[in-house]
Design a protein around this motif. Structure first.
Motif, mmCIF file in Angstrom:
data_model
loop_
_atom_site.group_PDB
_atom_site.id
_atom_site.type_symbol
_atom_site.label_atom_id
_atom_site.label_comp_id
_atom_site.label_asym_id
_atom_site.label_seq_id
_atom_site.Cartn_x
_atom_site.Cartn_y
_atom_site.Cartn_z
ATOM 1 N N ARG A 391 -51.507 41.402 28.036
ATOM 2 C CA ARG A 391 -52.858 41.857 27.709
ATOM 3 C C ARG A 391 -52.782 42.944 26.635
ATOM 4 O O ARG A 391 -51.996 43.886 26.749
ATOM 5 C CB ARG A 391 -53.528 42.437 28.955
ATOM 6 N N SER A 411 -57.703 41.349 24.974
ATOM 7 C CA SER A 411 -57.557 39.916 25.201
ATOM 8 C C SER A 411 -56.175 39.590 25.745
ATOM 9 O O SER A 411 -55.210 40.339 25.539
ATOM 10 C CB SER A 411 -57.786 39.154 23.888
ATOM 11 N N TRP A 412 -56.087 38.453 26.415
ATOM 12 C CA TRP A 412 -54.820 37.948 26.925
ATOM 13 C C TRP A 412 -54.220 36.972 25.919
ATOM 14 O O TRP A 412 -54.935 36.217 25.255
ATOM 15 C CB TRP A 412 -55.005 37.245 28.261
ATOM 16 N N ARG A 422 -53.980 32.759 21.896
ATOM 17 C CA ARG A 422 -54.943 33.431 22.775
ATOM 18 C C ARG A 422 -55.166 32.570 24.013
ATOM 19 O O ARG A 422 -55.189 31.333 23.938
ATOM 20 C CB ARG A 422 -56.251 33.652 22.023
ATOM 21 N N CYS A 423 -55.309 33.197 25.180
ATOM 22 C CA CYS A 423 -55.450 32.431 26.415
ATOM 23 C C CYS A 423 -56.366 33.176 27.376
ATOM 24 O O CYS A 423 -56.744 34.330 27.153
ATOM 25 C CB CYS A 423 -54.093 32.188 27.065
ATOM 26 N N ASP A 424 -56.711 32.494 28.453
ATOM 27 C CA ASP A 424 -57.491 33.116 29.514
ATOM 28 C C ASP A 424 -56.570 33.969 30.384
ATOM 29 O O ASP A 424 -55.352 33.848 30.349
ATOM 30 C CB ASP A 424 -58.168 32.051 30.369
ATOM 31 N N GLU A 425 -57.182 34.812 31.177
ATOM 32 C CA GLU A 425 -56.410 35.652 32.079
ATOM 33 C C GLU A 425 -55.682 34.781 33.095
ATOM 34 O O GLU A 425 -56.300 33.952 33.772
ATOM 35 C CB GLU A 425 -57.349 36.626 32.787
ATOM 36 N N SER A 446 -62.460 41.805 27.803
ATOM 37 C CA SER A 446 -61.879 40.466 27.678
ATOM 38 C C SER A 446 -62.969 39.449 27.389
ATOM 39 O O SER A 446 -64.070 39.555 27.923
ATOM 40 C CB SER A 446 -61.131 40.091 28.951
#
Length: 446
Positions: A391, A411-412, A422-425, A446
């Motif tokens: 993160r 952002s994650w 870039r990705c989701d948590e 986020s």
């Protein structure tokens, strides 16, 4: 500067090659008596090798000495931090995925970065090897924080320095991320010790205000089921919390502090009591020191009392209850998730998914720690690949002068060497090491 000018193995090869080829020439000159033609041939071949060795030796240029007193200020670069920035990847030159994952994870730990930068500002012009490693580590973390280039970072200078402490093959084969993290922390600790020794007259610990946020302390508590004595055998300083695989970090922490039963533990009190009964019931209780093992205490008693006895004959092994207790909690938690188990003598990696529950802060001693990075391993016990979820963070500009900084969630990103996406948590994964940092009044961006 070319590889041959920087490579230490090549340099030592050139350095010794001159001596070897010179001896070859002398040997061919004095002992090649079969024919004049053979002697002449050997002489020119040897002279050629001598010239090659001299050329390599003279062309070698030592790597530039790392400069001291560079301005490493976390406050100065905080205004450049942007939670929407895409961090650069790190070049994988030779099975270095375990190195790259650890470096990426450290770049998401603001408390450690702040500590490292403040430590470097105490360095003088005389740099030890540990200090040079700290500077190269700080250079990489600084690039990860403020670099806007898409070019991957080259970790070679740091790895060349670390190679002098480890076997050369350590960085040519895949290793455990945990080993590398501990190696880095050892060099950082040595650098801090050197600074404290140098400044112990001028500064106190409070004035220097240096404490590695990863550092914590554990106490090992023993309860003997025979003599009913409960005591702590040692207090240990650590940087990594070793946990058994569980469904989540909370489950693993419960396992860490749970009671374990050991059948053949050398009880200090039972052993001293046995020796005491043999030595005409003299009182040896004053010799008991919980920082030492039973054999060390018995040796001290026998030596001081001038007894003609063998300490090994008085070791008494009992069934005991053993507990590990956290007594000083870290500001930044690094937890290693042990996934290995041995079946028929062979290591087997557990594929149980680890639930991160990253939206819920982890509470440790009234501290709310937030998930900041996860190092994952894909593969099996013998081989595989390390990658990282991390993160980004930015700083609350309004409280830069406050004692406790506030860090805002960014952002994650999924990072595998020089591949950055870039990705989701992450919610669950094959976690090997998880990192939690102490954010204060966190505002989610986020």
């Amino acid at each position: 500067m070319s590889y041959f000018q920087n490579s230490r193995p090549t340099y030592y090869l050139y350095k010794n090659f001159t001596l070897i080829t010179t001896l070859t020439y002398l040997q061919s000159y004095y002992f090649s008596w079969h024919s004049k033609m053979q002697l002449l041939s050997n002489k020119y071949i040897a002279l050629g090798f001598v010239g090659l060795g001299l050329a390599g030796y003279l062309s070698y240029k030592a790597p530039k000495q790392i400069e001291a007193n560079r301005n490493y200020s976390f406050i100065d670069i905080q205004s450049s931090l942007n939670y929407d920035n895409i961090p650069p990847g790190i070049k994988n030159n030779s099975n270095w995925c375990f190195v790259n994952s650890v470096l990426q994870a450290l770049a998401s730990q603001p408390s450690f970065i702040d500590y490292l930068f403040r430590l470097i500002n105490y360095f003088t012009s005389k740099l030890t090897k540990d200090m040079q490693i700290c500077i190269e580590l700080a250079n990489i973390l600084k690039l990860e924080l403020i670099s806007y280039t898409k070019q991957p970072i080259q970790p070679d200078p740091l790895i060349y320095l670390l190679q002098e402490d480890q076997n050369y093959l350590f960085f040519q084969e895949q290793q455990d991320c945990n080993e590398l993290f501990n190696l880095l922390m050892k060099h950082v600790e040595n650098a801090e010790k050197h600074i404290r020794q140098s400044y112990q007259v001028m500064f106190s610990r409070e004035k220097m205000n240096l404490r590695n946020p990863f550092q914590f302390f554990t106490r090992i508590q023993i309860y003997c089921q025979q003599c009913k004595q409960k005591y702590s055998i040692k207090i240990e300083s650590n940087y990594v919390l070793y946990l058994q695989i569980g469904g989540s970090i909370q489950d693993s922490l419960i396992k860490f502090e749970s009671t374990q039963y050991i059948d053949d533990f050398a009880c200090i009190y039972c052993s001293v009591n046995k020796l005491q009964s043999q030595a005409q019931n003299k009182n040896f209780q004053k010799y008991i020191n919980h920082d030492d093992e039973a054999i060390q205490i018995l040796d001290r008693i026998i030596r001081d009392q001038k007894l003609r006895l063998n300490s090994k004959n008085f070791i008494v092994k009992r069934r005991v209850e053993r507990r590990s207790i956290l007594i000083a909690f870290p500001d930044t938690l690094c937890a290693y998730i042990n996934r290995l188990e041995y079946i028929n003598g062979y290591p087997v990696k557990s594929q149980i998914p680890f639930h991160l529950a990253s939206q819920i802060p982890l509470e440790l001693e009234n501290k709310n720690l937030n998930l900041s990075a996860v190092i994952c391993h894909q593969g099996y016990a013998e081989f595989g690949h390390y990658f990282c979820f991390r993160r980004l963070f930015s700083c609350n500009i309004n409280n830069l002068l406050e004692a406790e900084q506030e860090y805002i969630k960014g952002s994650w990103f999924f990072i595998s060497d020089d591949n950055v996406e870039r990705c989701d948590e992450p919610a669950q994964c094959q976690a090997a090491i998880v990192f939690y940092d102490s954010y204060i009044q966190l505002t989610d961006k986020s």
